[in-house]
Scaffold this motif. Structure first.
Motif, PDB file in Angstrom:
ATOM      1  N   UNK A  96       0.845  -1.345   0.074  1.00 32.65           N
ATOM      2  CA  UNK A  96      -0.132   0.168  -0.056  1.00 32.65           C
ATOM      3  C   UNK A  96       0.892   1.392  -0.119  1.00 32.65           C
ATOM      4  N   UNK A  97       0.311   2.145   1.013  1.00 35.55           N
ATOM      5  CA  UNK A  97       1.201   3.439   1.033  1.00 35.55           C
ATOM      6  C   UNK A  97       2.534   3.482   1.292  1.00 35.55           C
ATOM      7  N   UNK A  98       3.016   2.527   2.162  1.00 37.35           N
ATOM      8  CA  UNK A  98       4.557   2.285   2.417  1.00 37.35           C
ATOM      9  C   UNK A  98       5.180   1.839   1.287  1.00 37.35           C
ATOM     10  N   UNK A  99       4.581   1.268   0.404  1.00 36.90           N
ATOM     11  CA  UNK A  99       5.228   0.525  -1.072  1.00 36.90           C
ATOM     12  C   UNK A  99       5.424   1.989  -1.636  1.00 36.90           C
ATOM     13  N   UNK A 100       4.453   2.696  -1.837  1.00 35.50           N
ATOM     14  CA  UNK A 100       4.485   3.979  -2.307  1.00 35.50           C
ATOM     15  C   UNK A 100       5.770   4.840  -2.291  1.00 35.50           C
ATOM     16  N   UNK A 101       5.975   4.996  -0.691  1.00 35.69           N
ATOM     17  CA  UNK A 101       7.165   5.749  -0.077  1.00 35.69           C
ATOM     18  C   UNK A 101       8.224   5.065  -0.525  1.00 35.69           C
ATOM     19  N   UNK A 102       8.520   3.756  -0.173  1.00 34.42           N
ATOM     20  CA  UNK A 102       9.627   3.002  -0.791  1.00 34.42           C
ATOM     21  C   UNK A 102      10.191   3.483  -2.261  1.00 34.42           C
ATOM     22  N   UNK A 103       9.036   3.268  -3.157  1.00 30.01           N
ATOM     23  CA  UNK A 103       9.267   3.564  -4.376  1.00 30.01           C
ATOM     24  C   UNK A 103       9.752   4.997  -4.579  1.00 30.01           C
ATOM     25  N   UNK A 104       9.266   5.984  -3.771  1.00 30.30           N
ATOM     26  CA  UNK A 104       9.705   7.456  -3.977  1.00 30.30           C
ATOM     27  C   UNK A 104      11.069   7.669  -3.256  1.00 30.30           C
ATOM     28  N   UNK A 105      11.588   7.030  -2.042  1.00 28.69           N
ATOM     29  CA  UNK A 105      12.777   6.943  -1.897  1.00 28.69           C
ATOM     30  C   UNK A 105      13.718   6.560  -2.933  1.00 28.69           C
ATOM     31  N   UNK A 106      13.387   5.316  -3.286  1.00 26.58           N
ATOM     32  CA  UNK A 106      14.415   4.698  -4.183  1.00 26.58           C
ATOM     33  C   UNK A 106      14.630   5.493  -5.279  1.00 26.58           C
ATOM     34  N   UNK A 107      13.368   6.105  -5.954  1.00 28.57           N
ATOM     35  CA  UNK A 107      13.450   7.002  -7.090  1.00 28.57           C
ATOM     36  C   UNK A 107      14.331   8.250  -6.780  1.00 28.57           C
ATOM     37  N   UNK A 108      14.252   8.968  -5.414  1.00 31.86           N
ATOM     38  CA  UNK A 108      15.181   9.986  -5.026  1.00 31.86           C
ATOM     39  C   UNK A 108      16.525   9.466  -5.267  1.00 31.86           C
TER      40      UNK A 108
END
Length: 183
Positions: A96-108
């Motif tokens: 869910x939302x945590x996966x989106x945050x992980x994706x965003x952090x990896x993208x950064x």
């Protein structure tokens, strides 16, 4: 440096569904010193505000270890100029939302260096700039791996497969396109 790293990792942990968690680094004196120095380093974690920090290796689950590892990489990447970071299922045990945050952090992280990440979560895969599909197939008694760079259409199909499982529908494809920001 240990205090600053602990505070930075604790700050990132709040974004990774580890709210109230605190990361500390214990510096345990070695009486006679060793080739590694006068202190032994111990990573510690406190689950809730006010709880005593305990050794990370003894109290963290696999999913927590993955997220704390990511938090450490995010903070230390600002000081270290490692050209490539490799994450093998850093998103295990989350969704869910945590996966989106992980994706965003990896993208950064990927904005400053190359990041390679093995994932099974569409929320993480959709944040990548490039996506490969890795598959295995038995062939004449041997298992062969295949790695294929996915184009835009292939990414939509793969994200849809990750979302929908066996049956890919127009709705799962539309959701995949939405996640990828393509039409």
């Amino acid at each position: 440096a240990a205090w600053r790293l602990g505070a930075g990792v604790s700050r990132v942990m709040q974004q990774l569904a580890l709210g109230g968690g605190r990361f500390e680094i214990g510096l345990l004196p070695n009486e006679n010193g060793t080739a590694g120095g006068l202190e032994q380093v111990e990573f510690r974690i406190a689950g809730l505000a006010g709880n005593e920090a305990r050794p990370l290796a003894k109290v963290a689950s696999g999913g927590e270890l993955s997220r704390i590892s990511l938090a450490i990489q995010v903070v230390t990447s600002q000081a270290a100029r490692v050209p490539t970071l490799v994450f093998d299922e850093v998103d295990v045990g989350i969704g869910g939302g945590v996966a989106e945050v992980v994706g965003r952090l990896l993208n950064e992280l990927g904005a400053e260096r190359q990041v390679l990440c093995v994932t099974h979560l569409p929320q993480v895969a959709a944040r990548a700039n490039w996506q490969w599909q890795v598959s295995k197939k038995a062939d004449s008694g041997a298992v062969r791996s295949r790695v294929e760079l996915l184009d835009e259409r292939g990414r939509v199909e793969e994200i849809a497969r990750m979302l929908g499982g066996v049956e890919i529908t127009a709705i799962t494809r539309q959701h995949a396109r939405e996640m990828l920001g393509v039409s």
